[in-house]
Design a protein around this motif. Structure first.
Motif, PDB file in Angstrom:
ATOM      1  N   LYS A  77       0.810  -1.214   0.000  1.00 36.00           N
ATOM      2  CA  LYS A  77       0.000   0.000   0.000  1.00 36.00           C
ATOM      3  C   LYS A  77       0.846   1.267   0.000  1.00 36.00           C
ATOM      4  CE  LYS A  77      -4.046  -2.124   2.177  1.00 36.00           C
ATOM      5  NZ  LYS A  77      -4.995  -2.103   3.340  1.00 36.00           N
ATOM      6  N   ASP A  78       1.937   1.296   0.771  1.00 36.06           N
ATOM      7  CA  ASP A  78       2.754   2.495   0.910  1.00 36.06           C
ATOM      8  C   ASP A  78       4.061   2.314   0.143  1.00 36.06           C
ATOM      9  OD1 ASP A  78       4.053   4.796   1.641  1.00 36.06           O
ATOM     10  OD2 ASP A  78       4.255   4.273   3.775  1.00 36.06           O
ATOM     11  N   LEU A  79       4.231   3.060  -0.920  1.00 41.45           N
ATOM     12  CA  LEU A  79       5.444   2.974  -1.734  1.00 41.45           C
ATOM     13  C   LEU A  79       6.412   4.119  -1.473  1.00 41.45           C
ATOM     14  CD1 LEU A  79       3.926   1.895  -5.183  1.00 41.45           C
ATOM     15  CD2 LEU A  79       4.823   0.428  -3.351  1.00 41.45           C
ATOM     16  N   SER A  80       6.130   4.947  -0.499  1.00 40.77           N
ATOM     17  CA  SER A  80       7.013   6.066  -0.202  1.00 40.77           C
ATOM     18  C   SER A  80       8.335   5.573   0.374  1.00 40.77           C
ATOM     19  CB  SER A  80       6.347   7.024   0.796  1.00 40.77           C
ATOM     20  OG  SER A  80       6.080   6.365   2.025  1.00 40.77           O
ATOM     21  N   GLY A  81       9.381   6.321   0.120  1.00 42.12           N
ATOM     22  CA  GLY A  81      10.686   5.990   0.671  1.00 42.12           C
ATOM     23  C   GLY A  81      11.488   4.992  -0.136  1.00 42.12           C
ATOM     24  N   LEU A  82      10.948   4.515  -1.247  1.00 41.25           N
ATOM     25  CA  LEU A  82      11.699   3.590  -2.087  1.00 41.25           C
ATOM     26  C   LEU A  82      12.691   4.364  -2.960  1.00 41.25           C
ATOM     27  CD1 LEU A  82       8.884   1.104  -3.184  1.00 41.25           C
ATOM     28  CD2 LEU A  82      10.431   0.954  -1.230  1.00 41.25           C
ATOM     29  N   PRO A  83      13.747   3.708  -3.438  1.00 39.37           N
ATOM     30  CA  PRO A  83      14.777   4.426  -4.196  1.00 39.37           C
ATOM     31  C   PRO A  83      14.340   4.778  -5.607  1.00 39.37           C
ATOM     32  CG  PRO A  83      15.282   2.097  -4.131  1.00 39.37           C
ATOM     33  CD  PRO A  83      14.093   2.295  -3.226  1.00 39.37           C
ATOM     34  N   THR A  84      15.111   5.637  -6.236  1.00 42.39           N
ATOM     35  CA  THR A  84      14.861   6.026  -7.620  1.00 42.39           C
ATOM     36  C   THR A  84      14.720   4.788  -8.495  1.00 42.39           C
ATOM     37  OG1 THR A  84      15.697   7.359  -9.474  1.00 42.39           O
ATOM     38  CG2 THR A  84      17.335   6.226  -8.141  1.00 42.39           C
ATOM     39  N   THR A  85      13.798   4.846  -9.446  1.00 34.77           N
ATOM     40  CA  THR A  85      13.368   3.633 -10.150  1.00 34.77           C
ATOM     41  C   THR A  85      13.340   3.832 -11.660  1.00 34.77           C
ATOM     42  OG1 THR A  85      11.967   3.014  -8.267  1.00 34.77           O
ATOM     43  CG2 THR A  85      11.474   1.973 -10.376  1.00 34.77           C
ATOM     44  N   TRP A  86      13.822   2.823 -12.371  1.00 34.49           N
ATOM     45  CA  TRP A  86      13.656   2.734 -13.827  1.00 34.49           C
ATOM     46  C   TRP A  86      12.841   1.495 -14.127  1.00 34.49           C
ATOM     47  CZ3 TRP A  86      14.689  -0.889 -17.557  1.00 34.49           C
ATOM     48  CH2 TRP A  86      14.681  -0.450 -18.899  1.00 34.49           C
ATOM     49  N   ILE A  87      11.802   1.650 -14.949  1.00 32.62           N
ATOM     50  CA  ILE A  87      10.985   0.529 -15.408  1.00 32.62           C
ATOM     51  C   ILE A  87      10.925   0.586 -16.925  1.00 32.62           C
ATOM     52  CG2 ILE A  87       8.709  -0.553 -15.401  1.00 32.62           C
ATOM     53  CD1 ILE A  87       8.203   0.676 -12.663  1.00 32.62           C
TER      54      ILE A  87
ATOM     55  N   ILE B  45       0.788   1.246 -13.768  1.00 29.01           N
ATOM     56  CA  ILE B  45       0.150   1.563 -12.487  1.00 29.01           C
ATOM     57  C   ILE B  45       1.194   1.669 -11.378  1.00 29.01           C
ATOM     58  CG2 ILE B  45      -1.399   0.660 -10.704  1.00 29.01           C
ATOM     59  CD1 ILE B  45      -3.096  -0.530 -12.982  1.00 29.01           C
ATOM     60  N   TYR B  46       2.134   0.738 -11.360  1.00 28.08           N
ATOM     61  CA  TYR B  46       3.170   0.768 -10.315  1.00 28.08           C
ATOM     62  C   TYR B  46       4.024   2.031 -10.445  1.00 28.08           C
ATOM     63  CZ  TYR B  46       6.403  -1.307  -6.913  1.00 28.08           C
ATOM     64  OH  TYR B  46       7.159  -1.571  -5.794  1.00 28.08           O
ATOM     65  N   ALA B  47       4.393   2.379 -11.665  1.00 28.11           N
ATOM     66  CA  ALA B  47       5.174   3.597 -11.878  1.00 28.11           C
ATOM     67  C   ALA B  47       4.405   4.830 -11.428  1.00 28.11           C
ATOM     68  CB  ALA B  47       5.566   3.720 -13.344  1.00 28.11           C
ATOM     69  N   SER B  48       3.121   4.880 -11.752  1.00 28.22           N
ATOM     70  CA  SER B  48       2.283   6.008 -11.349  1.00 28.22           C
ATOM     71  C   SER B  48       2.174   6.105  -9.831  1.00 28.22           C
ATOM     72  CB  SER B  48       0.899   5.868 -11.975  1.00 28.22           C
ATOM     73  OG  SER B  48       0.051   6.914 -11.578  1.00 28.22           O
ATOM     74  N   ARG B  49       2.025   4.969  -9.171  1.00 24.88           N
ATOM     75  CA  ARG B  49       1.923   4.961  -7.707  1.00 24.88           C
ATOM     76  C   ARG B  49       3.241   5.374  -7.060  1.00 24.88           C
ATOM     77  NH1 ARG B  49       0.687  -0.310  -5.411  1.00 24.88           N
ATOM     78  NH2 ARG B  49       0.522   0.920  -3.499  1.00 24.88           N
ATOM     79  N   LEU B  50       4.354   4.915  -7.624  1.00 16.99           N
ATOM     80  CA  LEU B  50       5.658   5.345  -7.104  1.00 16.99           C
ATOM     81  C   LEU B  50       5.808   6.858  -7.216  1.00 16.99           C
ATOM     82  CD1 LEU B  50       7.975   2.589  -8.611  1.00 16.99           C
ATOM     83  CD2 LEU B  50       7.673   3.023  -6.174  1.00 16.99           C
ATOM     84  N   LYS B  51       5.474   7.388  -8.372  1.00 15.22           N
ATOM     85  CA  LYS B  51       5.583   8.831  -8.582  1.00 15.22           C
ATOM     86  C   LYS B  51       4.699   9.598  -7.618  1.00 15.22           C
ATOM     87  CE  LYS B  51       5.431  12.315 -12.239  1.00 15.22           C
ATOM     88  NZ  LYS B  51       5.168  12.559 -13.697  1.00 15.22           N
ATOM     89  N   ALA B  52       3.466   9.129  -7.407  1.00 18.46           N
ATOM     90  CA  ALA B  52       2.541   9.786  -6.483  1.00 18.46           C
ATOM     91  C   ALA B  52       3.047   9.728  -5.046  1.00 18.46           C
ATOM     92  CB  ALA B  52       1.162   9.140  -6.579  1.00 18.46           C
ATOM     93  N   SER B  53       3.914   8.740  -4.764  1.00 23.63           N
ATOM     94  CA  SER B  53       4.482   8.591  -3.419  1.00 23.63           C
ATOM     95  C   SER B  53       5.774   9.359  -3.238  1.00 23.63           C
ATOM     96  CB  SER B  53       4.715   7.102  -3.115  1.00 23.63           C
ATOM     97  OG  SER B  53       3.500   6.379  -3.161  1.00 23.63           O
TER      98      SER B  53
END
Length: 313
Positions: A231-241, A255-263
């Motif tokens: 549920k909470d994706l905040s605090g994860l490192p910079t991401t490339w998909i 969806i995962y990329a969008s949720r990471l960005k929103a977090s």
């Protein structure tokens, strides 16, 4: 699927690619044996060490020149049920040589013989081994990325989540190629009718069921088993998909990329037109694959603060 949607360079490959028999014991055995072909112990520009930690097999790639002090833990794909580190030898050797980084490729246990959490536990063991060997290998523990492809990308994402919840060094970046992130995709029966090249939804359901030990899409899943369920994706490192637009996993990756960005996580999402699942491994010499992998490596170099000569920025 309409083959006219596939990039011209890739059409012949997709047309002649037979469906792989993941669903039976004999088929899995054959694919596993084939994926182990190419156990080379050296490559131009570096050295390869085959290391065994207990029963865990690791392939450790070390550059000869322009050593940057950074590292990558790499996790191979195979739907959680097949695959071996040897299948990604060329990819790991190239990343090691061109970025001047140590690459540790993980030989994790496979489902259904070893369901969750076996594979993730093995990846954690590989991470811990690398931290313990960091001084000997010349690796800065603060500059380690975690990456993988397909099921390996899903394991990479799960590993990052688990490490970010514990004390100690955390990954600098996550590098995810067409990651297998959400078991709920496999529960969508309408997707079974679409003939996604290379990896379709029927195969997807086999992989998730073997790994989770339950039907995909069930109401509950164990913690860290399905990255998209977090549920909470905040605090994860910079991401490339990176993902092809003909890939079954496109929607769940978006969806995962969008949720990471929103977090608040810095995210780069690369979508390749006309590309099916894992195309860069199946057709590495095509221009579409070379441009895609080259851009991905450039991103990883920046994320790990590596200059073109291999030195830290």
């Amino acid at each position: 699927m309409n083959h006219e949607k596939i990039a011209p360079e890739l059409r012949k490959l997709v047309r002649w690619m037979p469906p792989l028999p993941f669903g039976n014991v004999g088929g899995r055995w054959l694919i596993r044996k084939l994926s182990q072909i190419g156990r080379r112990t050296g490559f131009e520009g570096g050295t390869l060490e085959l290391t065994r930690v207990g029963w865990l097999n690791l392939r450790v790639y070390r550059p000869d020149h322009h050593v940057s002090g950074a590292a990558l833990v790499w996790i191979h794909g195979g739907g959680y049920v097949v695959g071996a580190p040897a299948q990604d030898h060329a990819r790991c050797a190239a990343v090691c040589r061109e970025l001047g980084i140590v690459v540790v490729s993980v030989g994790y246990r496979l489902a259904p013989e070893h369901p969750y959490p076996a594979a993730l536990d093995d990846c954690i063991s590989a991470w811990q081994w690398l931290l313990a060997a960091a001084l000997r290998l010349g690796v800065d523990p603060a500059r380690i990325a975690i990456g993988g492809q397909s099921a390996g990308g899903g394991l990479a994402a799960a590993l990052v989540q688990r490490l970010c919840d514990t004390a100690g060094p955390v990954p600098k970046a996550q590098w995810l190629f067409c990651p297998m992130l959400d078991d709920r995709t496999a529960a969508r029966r309408e997707l079974d009718r679409i003939k996604h090249p290379i990896w379709n939804n029927r195969q997807n359901a086999i992989g998730w069921r073997a790994y989770l030990g339950q039907d995909p899409g069930s109401a509950r899943t164990p913690p860290y088993s399905v990255p998209s369920r977090r549920k909470d994706l905040s605090g994860l490192p910079t991401t490339w998909i990176g993902i092809g637009d003909l890939d079954l996993f496109l929607e769940e990756n978006q969806i995962y990329a969008s949720r990471l960005k929103a977090s608040g996580v810095a995210v780069t999402l690369e979508i390749i037109a006309g590309a099916p699942h894992g195309f860069e491994s199946l057709a590495p010499r095509t221009m579409i694959a070379r441009k895609y992998v080259g851009a991905a490596q450039d991103w990883l170099g920046r994320a790990l603060e590596i200059s073109p000569s291999g030195a830290m920025h």
